[in-house]
Scaffold this active site. Structure first.
Site, mmCIF file in Angstrom:
data_model
loop_
_atom_site.group_PDB
_atom_site.id
_atom_site.type_symbol
_atom_site.label_atom_id
_atom_site.label_comp_id
_atom_site.label_asym_id
_atom_site.label_seq_id
_atom_site.Cartn_x
_atom_site.Cartn_y
_atom_site.Cartn_z
ATOM 1 N N MET A 1 45.984 134.764 88.952
ATOM 2 C CA MET A 1 45.095 135.639 89.696
ATOM 3 C C MET A 1 43.619 135.275 89.577
ATOM 4 O O MET A 1 42.781 135.897 90.225
ATOM 5 C CB MET A 1 45.300 137.102 89.277
ATOM 6 C CG MET A 1 45.039 137.421 87.818
ATOM 7 S SD MET A 1 43.297 137.713 87.383
ATOM 8 C CE MET A 1 42.934 139.154 88.377
ATOM 9 N N TYR A 2 43.267 134.286 88.777
ATOM 10 C CA TYR A 2 41.877 133.861 88.714
ATOM 11 C C TYR A 2 41.495 133.221 90.048
ATOM 12 O O TYR A 2 41.976 132.135 90.390
ATOM 13 C CB TYR A 2 41.636 132.872 87.582
ATOM 14 C CG TYR A 2 41.811 133.430 86.186
ATOM 15 C CD1 TYR A 2 41.808 134.805 85.950
ATOM 16 C CD2 TYR A 2 41.958 132.592 85.098
ATOM 17 C CE1 TYR A 2 41.960 135.319 84.673
ATOM 18 C CE2 TYR A 2 42.113 133.102 83.812
ATOM 19 C CZ TYR A 2 42.118 134.459 83.603
ATOM 20 O OH TYR A 2 42.279 134.963 82.333
ATOM 21 N N SER A 3 40.644 133.918 90.791
ATOM 22 C CA SER A 3 40.256 133.480 92.143
ATOM 23 C C SER A 3 41.487 133.253 93.020
ATOM 24 O O SER A 3 41.506 132.351 93.861
ATOM 25 C CB SER A 3 39.381 132.215 92.086
ATOM 26 O OG SER A 3 38.176 132.469 91.393
ATOM 27 N N GLN A 4 42.519 134.082 92.785
ATOM 28 C CA GLN A 4 43.746 134.049 93.594
ATOM 29 C C GLN A 4 44.325 132.638 93.719
ATOM 30 O O GLN A 4 44.653 132.163 94.810
ATOM 31 C CB GLN A 4 43.489 134.655 94.972
ATOM 32 C CG GLN A 4 43.229 136.160 94.941
ATOM 33 C CD GLN A 4 44.453 136.962 94.524
ATOM 34 O OE1 GLN A 4 45.430 137.071 95.271
ATOM 35 N NE2 GLN A 4 44.426 137.538 93.316
#
Length: 339
Positions: free
Chosen positions: A54-57
């Site tokens: 989920m880090y920057s999707q």
């Protein structure tokens, strides 16, 4: 750089970990900048890189994958799943259905056939431990992950998961990734004793307390860090918890000066001094940030310095208790504590 065994796995990891949360849109980091950070981190002795889907999707994983291309075997690679990946209600959580899909997506973005450590980003109260551990065990047996761990689990959920693994003859979590810093010491009360009891490795995130311990925040100066722009309420000095943090920072800066240390060395040295902690995760956005943090790689705090820290922030105390990330859901959602 110092190295320690990650729990009971036998894997040797550096006491500083390169966290990749700032790779991509969150940290406004380009691929060239991310690759330069990875290059410098590896040159400085770091051998563990930690990211999450989920880090920057997904952008962080893609950047990490490109940055480590051609040297995968020299890196202990960790990622996470569980937090939302879009609006679809089943593209999140710790169900078998999602974890199988999420891992395949992560492997594709990273450009690898396996990760060394796959972590459940948060405890999922909607999914049983047996469901999650069964899926992770199968993924491990398939060779897609070497080990798996938890992140920001309450102590009682760590215990429950260990027992579920035993009762159902499944593989178990071998690591926990909690938030830990001089200003947020709550995990010393319950979580760290539990990880020691079960032999889990501990990878501590936010050891600089979102920049409070970076040396850039001092009394009488405008707070203008990147994090303060994103989460201004965590730096609003009209809030008592933030004032308490600033007061502690002023006292800690004197301790650091007297010991001939930077605030970063004091903060990272404190986290890695705890016998239950394996490594501290750093999340630099720039090479300057990284080099200032690498300077703490061999910092060993004396007993006098550790005692001085204890006198400023007592063991087990969270100065910002409302920022805890492992609070039981029933305390946050009234519907869960009322009939």
């Amino acid at each position: 750089m110092q190295y320690r065994t990650l729990g009971r796995t036998g894997v040797q990891v550096s006491t500083l970990v390169l966290g990749a949360m700032n790779f991509g849109s969150i940290g406004r980091t380009t691929q060239d900048e991310a690759t330069a950070l990875v290059d410098a981190a590896l040159e400085g002795g770091i051998n563990l890189i930690d990211t999450a889907d989920m880090y920057s999707q997904g952008e962080s994983e893609e950047m990490v994958g490109k940055a480590i291309s051609g040297r995968r075997d020299d890196i202990v690679l960790a990622t996470k799943a569980n937090l939302p990946m879009g609006d679809e209600r089943n593209h999140r959580g710790s169900s078998r259905r999602w974890l199988v899909t999420a891992l395949d997506d992560s492997l594709r973005r990273l450009g690898v056939d396996h990760v060394d450590l796959y972590q459940i980003h948060r405890w999922d109260p909607a999914t049983s431990d047996e469901e999650t551990l069964s899926a992770l065990t199968d993924l491990q047996r398939a060779g897609k992950i070497r080990y798996f761990g938890s992140s920001t689990f309450p102590a009682y959920r760590i215990v429950q998961a260990e027992w579920a693994a035993r009762e159902n003859h499944l593989s178990r979590y071998v690591t926990e990734q909690p938030s830990y810093s001089i200003l947020q010491r709550g995990i010393e009360t319950h979580v760290l004793p539990v990880t020691e009891q079960y032999g889990l490795g501990v990878l501590a995130w936010s050891p600089l307390a979102s920049g409070w311990l970076s040396g850039a925040i001092r009394d009488g100066q405008e707070i203008a860090t990147s994090r303060s722009k994103v989460l201004p309420e965590r730096f609003d000095l009209a809030i008592p918890a933030n004032r308490a943090r600033l007061d502690a920072v002023e006292q800690l800066s004197k301790v650091a000066d007297q010991a001939g240390l930077t605030m970063i060395q004091l903060a990272l040295g404190f986290v890695t001094a705890h016998p239950a902690v394996t490594s501290a995760i750093i999340g630099p956005r720039t090479l300057d940030h990284l080099h200032s943090q690498l300077a703490a790689a061999d910092t060993v705090l004396s007993a006098d310095v550790l005692d001085a820290i204890d006198s400023i922030v007592a063991p087990g105390l969270d100065l910002a208790a409302d920022e805890k990330f492992d609070t039981p859901p029933a305390l946050l959602d009234a519907s869960l504590r009322r009939r």
